[in-house]
Design a protein around this motif. Structure first.
Motif, PDB file in Angstrom:
ATOM      1  N   PRO A   1      -5.873 -11.203  -2.809  1.00 24.75           N
ATOM      2  CA  PRO A   1      -6.625 -10.082  -2.229  1.00 24.75           C
ATOM      3  C   PRO A   1      -5.699  -8.900  -1.948  1.00 24.75           C
ATOM      4  O   PRO A   1      -4.475  -9.055  -1.875  1.00 24.75           O
ATOM      5  CB  PRO A   1      -7.169 -10.662  -0.913  1.00 24.75           C
ATOM      6  CG  PRO A   1      -6.971 -12.128  -0.996  1.00 24.75           C
ATOM      7  CD  PRO A   1      -5.828 -12.362  -1.917  1.00 24.75           C
ATOM      8  N   PHE A   2      -6.289  -7.732  -1.774  1.00 30.21           N
ATOM      9  CA  PHE A   2      -5.519  -6.565  -1.369  1.00 30.21           C
ATOM     10  C   PHE A   2      -4.845  -6.837  -0.024  1.00 30.21           C
ATOM     11  O   PHE A   2      -5.343  -7.646   0.782  1.00 30.21           O
ATOM     12  CB  PHE A   2      -6.424  -5.346  -1.222  1.00 30.21           C
ATOM     13  CG  PHE A   2      -6.856  -4.722  -2.522  1.00 30.21           C
ATOM     14  CD1 PHE A   2      -5.940  -4.072  -3.341  1.00 30.21           C
ATOM     15  CD2 PHE A   2      -8.184  -4.768  -2.917  1.00 30.21           C
ATOM     16  CE1 PHE A   2      -6.339  -3.491  -4.536  1.00 30.21           C
ATOM     17  CE2 PHE A   2      -8.596  -4.187  -4.111  1.00 30.21           C
ATOM     18  CZ  PHE A   2      -7.665  -3.550  -4.926  1.00 30.21           C
ATOM     19  N   PRO A   3      -3.722  -6.174   0.261  1.00 26.81           N
ATOM     20  CA  PRO A   3      -3.106  -6.294   1.594  1.00 26.81           C
ATOM     21  C   PRO A   3      -4.110  -5.953   2.696  1.00 26.81           C
ATOM     22  O   PRO A   3      -4.912  -5.030   2.545  1.00 26.81           O
ATOM     23  CB  PRO A   3      -1.968  -5.265   1.535  1.00 26.81           C
ATOM     24  CG  PRO A   3      -1.615  -5.167   0.086  1.00 26.81           C
ATOM     25  CD  PRO A   3      -2.921  -5.327  -0.643  1.00 26.81           C
ATOM     26  N   PHE A   4      -4.060  -6.708   3.769  1.00 25.82           N
ATOM     27  CA  PHE A   4      -4.885  -6.574   4.972  1.00 25.82           C
ATOM     28  C   PHE A   4      -6.292  -7.153   4.824  1.00 25.82           C
ATOM     29  O   PHE A   4      -7.034  -7.220   5.806  1.00 25.82           O
ATOM     30  CB  PHE A   4      -4.975  -5.118   5.455  1.00 25.82           C
ATOM     31  CG  PHE A   4      -3.669  -4.560   5.930  1.00 25.82           C
ATOM     32  CD1 PHE A   4      -3.177  -4.886   7.188  1.00 25.82           C
ATOM     33  CD2 PHE A   4      -2.917  -3.727   5.113  1.00 25.82           C
ATOM     34  CE1 PHE A   4      -1.966  -4.390   7.626  1.00 25.82           C
ATOM     35  CE2 PHE A   4      -1.695  -3.227   5.545  1.00 25.82           C
ATOM     36  CZ  PHE A   4      -1.215  -3.561   6.795  1.00 25.82           C
ATOM     37  N   VAL A   5      -6.680  -7.605   3.618  1.00 25.67           N
ATOM     38  CA  VAL A   5      -8.001  -8.222   3.479  1.00 25.67           C
ATOM     39  C   VAL A   5      -8.068  -9.517   4.278  1.00 25.67           C
ATOM     40  O   VAL A   5      -9.000  -9.744   5.058  1.00 25.67           O
ATOM     41  CB  VAL A   5      -8.331  -8.500   1.997  1.00 25.67           C
ATOM     42  CG1 VAL A   5      -9.550  -9.428   1.881  1.00 25.67           C
ATOM     43  CG2 VAL A   5      -8.600  -7.209   1.253  1.00 25.67           C
ATOM     44  N   ARG A   6      -7.096 -10.377   4.074  1.00 26.02           N
ATOM     45  CA  ARG A   6      -7.110 -11.668   4.772  1.00 26.02           C
ATOM     46  C   ARG A   6      -7.097 -11.462   6.285  1.00 26.02           C
ATOM     47  O   ARG A   6      -7.843 -12.135   7.021  1.00 26.02           O
ATOM     48  CB  ARG A   6      -5.908 -12.515   4.341  1.00 26.02           C
ATOM     49  CG  ARG A   6      -5.916 -13.926   4.927  1.00 26.02           C
ATOM     50  CD  ARG A   6      -4.727 -14.730   4.412  1.00 26.02           C
ATOM     51  NE  ARG A   6      -4.744 -14.815   2.961  1.00 26.02           N
ATOM     52  CZ  ARG A   6      -5.464 -15.690   2.272  1.00 26.02           C
ATOM     53  NH1 ARG A   6      -6.232 -16.552   2.919  1.00 26.02           N
ATOM     54  NH2 ARG A   6      -5.403 -15.697   0.957  1.00 26.02           N
ATOM     55  N   GLU A   7      -6.277 -10.540   6.761  1.00 24.80           N
ATOM     56  CA  GLU A   7      -6.203 -10.279   8.198  1.00 24.80           C
ATOM     57  C   GLU A   7      -7.553  -9.790   8.733  1.00 24.80           C
ATOM     58  O   GLU A   7      -7.972 -10.163   9.836  1.00 24.80           O
ATOM     59  CB  GLU A   7      -5.122  -9.243   8.484  1.00 24.80           C
ATOM     60  CG  GLU A   7      -3.696  -9.731   8.243  1.00 24.80           C
ATOM     61  CD  GLU A   7      -3.244  -9.575   6.806  1.00 24.80           C
ATOM     62  OE1 GLU A   7      -2.020  -9.683   6.571  1.00 24.80           O
ATOM     63  OE2 GLU A   7      -4.088  -9.355   5.920  1.00 24.80           O
TER      64      GLU A   7
ATOM     65  N   ASP B   1     -11.558   3.069  -0.623  1.00 29.50           N
ATOM     66  CA  ASP B   1     -11.344   4.191  -1.535  1.00 29.50           C
ATOM     67  C   ASP B   1     -10.547   3.766  -2.764  1.00 29.50           C
ATOM     68  O   ASP B   1      -9.439   3.229  -2.624  1.00 29.50           O
ATOM     69  CB  ASP B   1     -10.599   5.322  -0.820  1.00 29.50           C
ATOM     70  CG  ASP B   1     -11.418   5.946   0.302  1.00 29.50           C
ATOM     71  OD1 ASP B   1     -12.660   5.874   0.231  1.00 29.50           O
ATOM     72  OD2 ASP B   1     -10.813   6.505   1.240  1.00 29.50           O
ATOM     73  N   PRO B   2     -11.084   4.005  -3.968  1.00 27.59           N
ATOM     74  CA  PRO B   2     -10.348   3.655  -5.191  1.00 27.59           C
ATOM     75  C   PRO B   2      -8.996   4.358  -5.247  1.00 27.59           C
ATOM     76  O   PRO B   2      -8.902   5.575  -5.077  1.00 27.59           O
ATOM     77  CB  PRO B   2     -11.274   4.173  -6.309  1.00 27.59           C
ATOM     78  CG  PRO B   2     -12.639   4.157  -5.698  1.00 27.59           C
ATOM     79  CD  PRO B   2     -12.422   4.538  -4.264  1.00 27.59           C
TER      80      PRO B   2
ATOM     81  N   THR C   1      -4.592   1.324   2.208  1.00 25.55           N
ATOM     82  CA  THR C   1      -4.811   2.211   3.346  1.00 25.55           C
ATOM     83  C   THR C   1      -6.193   2.008   3.940  1.00 25.55           C
ATOM     84  O   THR C   1      -6.368   1.994   5.172  1.00 25.55           O
ATOM     85  CB  THR C   1      -4.654   3.681   2.904  1.00 25.55           C
ATOM     86  OG1 THR C   1      -3.329   3.887   2.404  1.00 25.55           O
ATOM     87  CG2 THR C   1      -4.901   4.626   4.066  1.00 25.55           C
ATOM     88  N   SER C   2      -7.183   1.824   3.070  1.00 25.27           N
ATOM     89  CA  SER C   2      -8.557   1.623   3.541  1.00 25.27           C
ATOM     90  C   SER C   2      -8.682   0.339   4.353  1.00 25.27           C
ATOM     91  O   SER C   2      -9.326   0.323   5.421  1.00 25.27           O
ATOM     92  CB  SER C   2      -9.517   1.584   2.345  1.00 25.27           C
ATOM     93  OG  SER C   2      -9.512   2.798   1.626  1.00 25.27           O
ATOM     94  N   TRP C   3      -8.098  -0.736   3.854  1.00 25.90           N
ATOM     95  CA  TRP C   3      -8.193  -2.002   4.567  1.00 25.90           C
ATOM     96  C   TRP C   3      -7.395  -1.975   5.885  1.00 25.90           C
ATOM     97  O   TRP C   3      -7.824  -2.569   6.883  1.00 25.90           O
ATOM     98  CB  TRP C   3      -7.719  -3.158   3.684  1.00 25.90           C
ATOM     99  CG  TRP C   3      -8.787  -3.651   2.760  1.00 25.90           C
ATOM    100  CD1 TRP C   3      -8.860  -3.492   1.401  1.00 25.90           C
ATOM    101  CD2 TRP C   3      -9.965  -4.369   3.139  1.00 25.90           C
ATOM    102  NE1 TRP C   3     -10.010  -4.066   0.915  1.00 25.90           N
ATOM    103  CE2 TRP C   3     -10.703  -4.620   1.959  1.00 25.90           C
ATOM    104  CE3 TRP C   3     -10.467  -4.831   4.354  1.00 25.90           C
ATOM    105  CZ2 TRP C   3     -11.918  -5.307   1.969  1.00 25.90           C
ATOM    106  CZ3 TRP C   3     -11.686  -5.517   4.363  1.00 25.90           C
ATOM    107  CH2 TRP C   3     -12.382  -5.758   3.184  1.00 25.90           C
TER     108      TRP C   3
END
Length: 303
Positions: free
Chosen positions: A160-166, A253-254, A259-261
């Motif tokens: 997953p993208f960074p910060f998704v799991r958190e 944001d694509p 940053t979004s997460w």
């Protein structure tokens, strides 16, 4: 799909005050570009004989699926837009005189709002068709099957993208979380299970269950209070699914996914649970999101 997940969203049972629906490709996983450029594009070029205009075909698919306001649409809608609208008018195609294959029967199937745009739905259409219509639909079905096989080979193990799991761990115990995507359900279950996130979800709804808007309606209607349902996504289709159901929307944001997460983890999530998300805050995020996705392709300015 794991045994813990219901086979339909009508069977989904709320357990918390809040519902958070998450798109998958491009929102949770950085799989959009790989699936489009390494799977959708080469399979499209080979199946529909687009080799003479391969570069233009890739440009059109990139724009339709990744870099415009139709980003994240069902793959059949994306293919229909490429073959029926963008590619025939691309300057390189016009100059070359290449005739893009016309697939009126397949396009009619895609355009029919009563059809479920999935591999299984396409196979049912093939079985019911005859003559030229059957040949068209069989070709589209072969393309769809090739894309699925390619996806299985190329997208395994993508985290997953960074910060998704958190974010998901932070929401656990506060909100019911469901996956709502236009990807095949089998693919979704594989990807979410592989990274250990499937266990946090109450349901996984892929293309077989219906459109995103209808899936969100089935899960949320009459079950949650106002401003207690949030859709998280990276495409205008996710925004539309939220708004037609009276839900809130948080954009990924694509190009600025991390940053979004992080913003969702540090700020937006707490506002949602506190009832302070709707209104000006949400509107500003949506305006920023909209600015990332143009309506006209870049070659329109060149022609």
């Amino acid at each position: 799909m794991t045994a813990a997940h219901p086979s339909s969203l009508e069977e989904f049972t709320p357990r918390h005050e809040f519902l958070v629906a998450l798109d998958s490709d491009g929102t949770v996983f950085d799989t959009m570009t790989i699936k489009h450029r390494d799977c959708l594009a080469p399979c499209m070029i080979a199946c529909f004989g687009l080799e003479p205009v391969a570069q233009a075909a890739r440009e059109c698919l990139d724009f339709a699926g990744l870099f415009s306001k139709t980003r994240g649409a069902n793959r059949h809608k994306t293919l229909r837009r490429v073959l029926g609208e963008l590619l025939p008018s691309h300057p390189a195609v016009v100059t070359s005189g290449f005739v893009v294959p016309r697939l009126p029967h397949y396009f009619a199937w895609v355009d029919d709002p009563d059809n479920v745009l999935s591999g299984q739905g396409l196979k049912h259409a093939v079985a019911a068709a005859v003559g030229a219509a059957r040949k068209e639909l069989e070709l589209a079905c072969e393309w769809n099957d090739q894309v699925n096989r390619c996806n299985e080979q190329r997208t395994g193990g993508i985290p997953p993208f960074p910060f998704v799991r958190e974010c998901i761990e932070k929401m656990h115990g506060k909100a019911d979380m469901i996956v709502v995507s236009t990807a095949p359900g089998q693919t979704l279950a594989r990807e979410w299970t592989a990274c250990g996130l499937a266990e946090y979800t109450a349901a996984i709804a892929g293309q077989e269950m219906d459109t995103k808007a209808r899936c969100l309606e089935a899960a949320a209607k009459g079950r949650y209070n106002e401003n207690c349902v949030l859709m998280i996504g990276d495409a205008p289709g996710d925004l539309n699914a939220a708004k037609v159901n009276g839900a809130l929307f948080y954009p990924i944001d694509p190009g600025d996914e991390e940053t979004s997460w992080k913003r969702f983890h540090d700020e937006a999530m707490d506002r949602f649970f506190a009832g302070a998300y709707a209104g000006r805050y949400e509107q500003e995020l949506i305006a920023e999101f909209d600015s990332h996705l143009p309506e006209k392709p870049p070659w329109a300015a060149r022609s």
